[in-house]
Design an enzyme around this catalytic site. Structure first.
Site, mmCIF file in Angstrom:
data_model
loop_
_atom_site.group_PDB
_atom_site.id
_atom_site.type_symbol
_atom_site.label_atom_id
_atom_site.label_comp_id
_atom_site.label_asym_id
_atom_site.label_seq_id
_atom_site.Cartn_x
_atom_site.Cartn_y
_atom_site.Cartn_z
ATOM 1 N N SER A 145 45.230 51.618 40.055
ATOM 2 C CA SER A 145 46.667 51.422 40.303
ATOM 3 C C SER A 145 47.439 52.262 39.288
ATOM 4 C CB SER A 145 47.002 49.933 40.096
ATOM 5 O OG SER A 145 48.402 49.726 40.038
ATOM 6 N N TYR A 152 46.548 41.829 35.492
ATOM 7 C CA TYR A 152 46.410 42.945 36.446
ATOM 8 C C TYR A 152 46.376 44.282 35.697
ATOM 9 C CZ TYR A 152 47.292 45.540 40.816
ATOM 10 O OH TYR A 152 47.208 46.391 41.899
HETATM 11 P P1 NAD Z 1 45.666 42.879 50.273
HETATM 12 O O1 NAD Z 1 46.060 41.550 49.763
HETATM 13 O O2 NAD Z 1 46.258 43.395 51.536
HETATM 14 O O3 NAD Z 1 44.081 42.991 50.385
HETATM 15 C C1 NAD Z 1 43.222 42.466 49.406
HETATM 16 C C2 NAD Z 1 41.846 42.305 50.001
HETATM 17 O O4 NAD Z 1 40.970 41.765 48.998
HETATM 18 C C3 NAD Z 1 41.801 41.333 51.184
HETATM 19 O O5 NAD Z 1 40.861 41.793 52.145
HETATM 20 C C4 NAD Z 1 41.310 40.045 50.538
HETATM 21 O O6 NAD Z 1 40.659 39.152 51.442
HETATM 22 C C5 NAD Z 1 40.327 40.622 49.537
HETATM 23 N N1 NAD Z 1 39.983 39.679 48.474
HETATM 24 C C6 NAD Z 1 40.799 39.025 47.626
HETATM 25 N N2 NAD Z 1 40.086 38.203 46.826
HETATM 26 C C7 NAD Z 1 38.781 38.365 47.176
HETATM 27 C C8 NAD Z 1 37.563 37.801 46.727
HETATM 28 N N3 NAD Z 1 37.522 36.899 45.738
HETATM 29 N N4 NAD Z 1 36.409 38.183 47.334
HETATM 30 C C9 NAD Z 1 36.439 39.077 48.353
HETATM 31 N N5 NAD Z 1 37.566 39.648 48.817
HETATM 32 C C10 NAD Z 1 38.717 39.282 48.230
HETATM 33 O O7 NAD Z 1 46.017 43.878 49.057
HETATM 34 P P2 NAD Z 1 46.068 45.479 48.941
HETATM 35 O O8 NAD Z 1 47.431 45.818 48.497
HETATM 36 O O9 NAD Z 1 45.485 46.141 50.106
HETATM 37 O O10 NAD Z 1 45.133 45.672 47.653
HETATM 38 C C11 NAD Z 1 43.892 46.317 47.690
HETATM 39 C C12 NAD Z 1 43.622 46.944 46.326
HETATM 40 O O11 NAD Z 1 44.601 47.941 46.070
HETATM 41 C C13 NAD Z 1 43.681 45.952 45.165
HETATM 42 O O12 NAD Z 1 42.656 46.241 44.230
HETATM 43 C C14 NAD Z 1 45.045 46.235 44.559
HETATM 44 O O13 NAD Z 1 45.087 45.912 43.209
HETATM 45 C C15 NAD Z 1 45.133 47.732 44.782
HETATM 46 N N6 NAD Z 1 46.481 48.260 44.713
HETATM 47 C C16 NAD Z 1 47.452 47.859 45.599
HETATM 48 C C17 NAD Z 1 48.711 48.385 45.492
HETATM 49 C C18 NAD Z 1 49.816 48.008 46.430
HETATM 50 O O14 NAD Z 1 50.963 48.383 46.174
HETATM 51 N N7 NAD Z 1 49.545 47.291 47.507
HETATM 52 C C19 NAD Z 1 49.007 49.311 44.484
HETATM 53 C C20 NAD Z 1 48.017 49.696 43.605
HETATM 54 C C21 NAD Z 1 46.752 49.165 43.724
#
Ligand code: NAD
Length: 261
Positions: free
Chosen positions: A143, A156
């Site tokens: 991130s 985080y």
């Molecule tokens: P999201 O909430 O849409 O998806 C998260 C996924 O992780 C889901 O499939 C959920 O079921 C799964 N998950 C959560 N806890 C879990 C567990 N204990 N075991 C197995 N699966 C689990 O979120 P997203 O935004 O798509 O995030 C995905 C990644 O991208 C994360 O690592 C997040 O930190 C990173 N990220 C997101 C953003 C953003 O702006 N959305 C920015 C930077 C980084």
């Protein structure tokens, strides 16, 4: 690019970025192991839809990424299903927001377990399989919070900074093995993880959701556009291409100018 015959394990691929990454790999002919939480019928529909649309094998394993033994089993099951784990995308993640002195210890533990330690455990299990086949691609979804801080995100930010450190060490250790390990640093991407932060902000400040969304973008991301899940998936594909085969232990940033300021 063709990934025909290769296999990818994408953690947290039942939603958001992980789902888009899984789809992008399937579209290139790659067999995919899905993982993540959610409604069982919706996940099965996603699995069948992806397999049918792209003519690849798609399996699902609901391993809880906070549990090291479940992670080892997930990697073993992926290897068993596809005869290898060529690509590992460590993506599963959660968020919790509070000032450090109010941050619940159990939330700290959960974020460190899912957003950081799970990546170690998955790599620990998958790397020997990749090295034995002299080819592998590890892509860690970090991130902008791996590079800079924001208030109220102590766990985080710590976990994502840790991901970039872990990526460097694994990258250095993988030099000359045919395996690469790199990270992607997205800025704001409009997924359920971010929608919750927008909704919470709208509620806390008593403003419309649309205003909360615009405020969040303008605070951090000068391009005033969310990075899309497809754009992150494209970067993950790029890191698996021959063009990126000499990229090792580094990161790609797609953040609309967030960390350039
Ligand atoms: P999201 O909430 O849409 O998806 C998260 C996924 O992780 C889901 O499939 C959920 O079921 C799964 N998950 C959560 N806890 C879990 C567990 N204990 N075991 C197995 N699966 C689990 O979120 P997203 O935004 O798509 O995030 C995905 C990644 O991208 C994360 O690592 C997040 O930190 C990173 N990220 C997101 C953003 C953003 O702006 N959305 C920015 C930077 C980084």
């Amino acid at each position: 690019m063709s990934l025909k015959g290769k296999s990818a394990l994408v953690t947290g691929s039942t939603s958001g970025i992980g789902q888009a990454v899984a789809e992008a790999f399937a579209a290139q002919g790659c067999n995919v192991m899905l993982n993540g939480f959610g409604d069982a019928a919706a996940i099965e529909k996603l699995r069948q839809g992806m397999a049918g649309k792209f003519g690849v094998r798609v399996e699902y394993n609901g391993a809880d990424m906070s549990k090291p033994a479940a992670i080892a089993d997930l990697v073993a099951k992926t290897n068993g299903a596809f005869g290898g784990v060529d690509i590992l995308v460590n993506n599963a993640g959660i968020q919790f927001v509070a000032p450090v002195e109010e941050f619940p210890a159990e939330k700290w533990d959960a974020i460190i377990a899912i957003n950081l330690s799970a990546t170690f455990h998955a790599i620990h299990a998958a790397l020997p399989l990749m090295k034995a086949r002299k080819w592998g691609r590890i892509v860690n979804i970090a991130s902008t919070h791996g590079l800079v801080a924001s208030a109220h995100k102590v766990a985080y930010v710590a976990a994502k900074h840790g991901i970039l450190g872990l990526t460097k060490v694994v990258g250095v250790e993988c030099a000359d093995t045919g395996v690469t390990c790199n990270a992607i640093c997205p800025g704001w991407v409009l997924t359920p993880l971010v929608q919750k932060q927008i909704d919470d902000r709208a509620k806390a400040e008593n403003i419309p959701v649309d205003k909360a969304k615009k405020d969040m973008l303008s605070e951090k991301q000068p391009q005033l556009q969310f990075t899309t899940t497809e754009q992150i998936a494209g970067l993950a594909l790029f890191l698996c291409s021959d063009t990126a085969s000499n990229m090792q232990g580094t990161q790609l940033v797609s953040d609309g100018g967030w960390v350039a300021q």
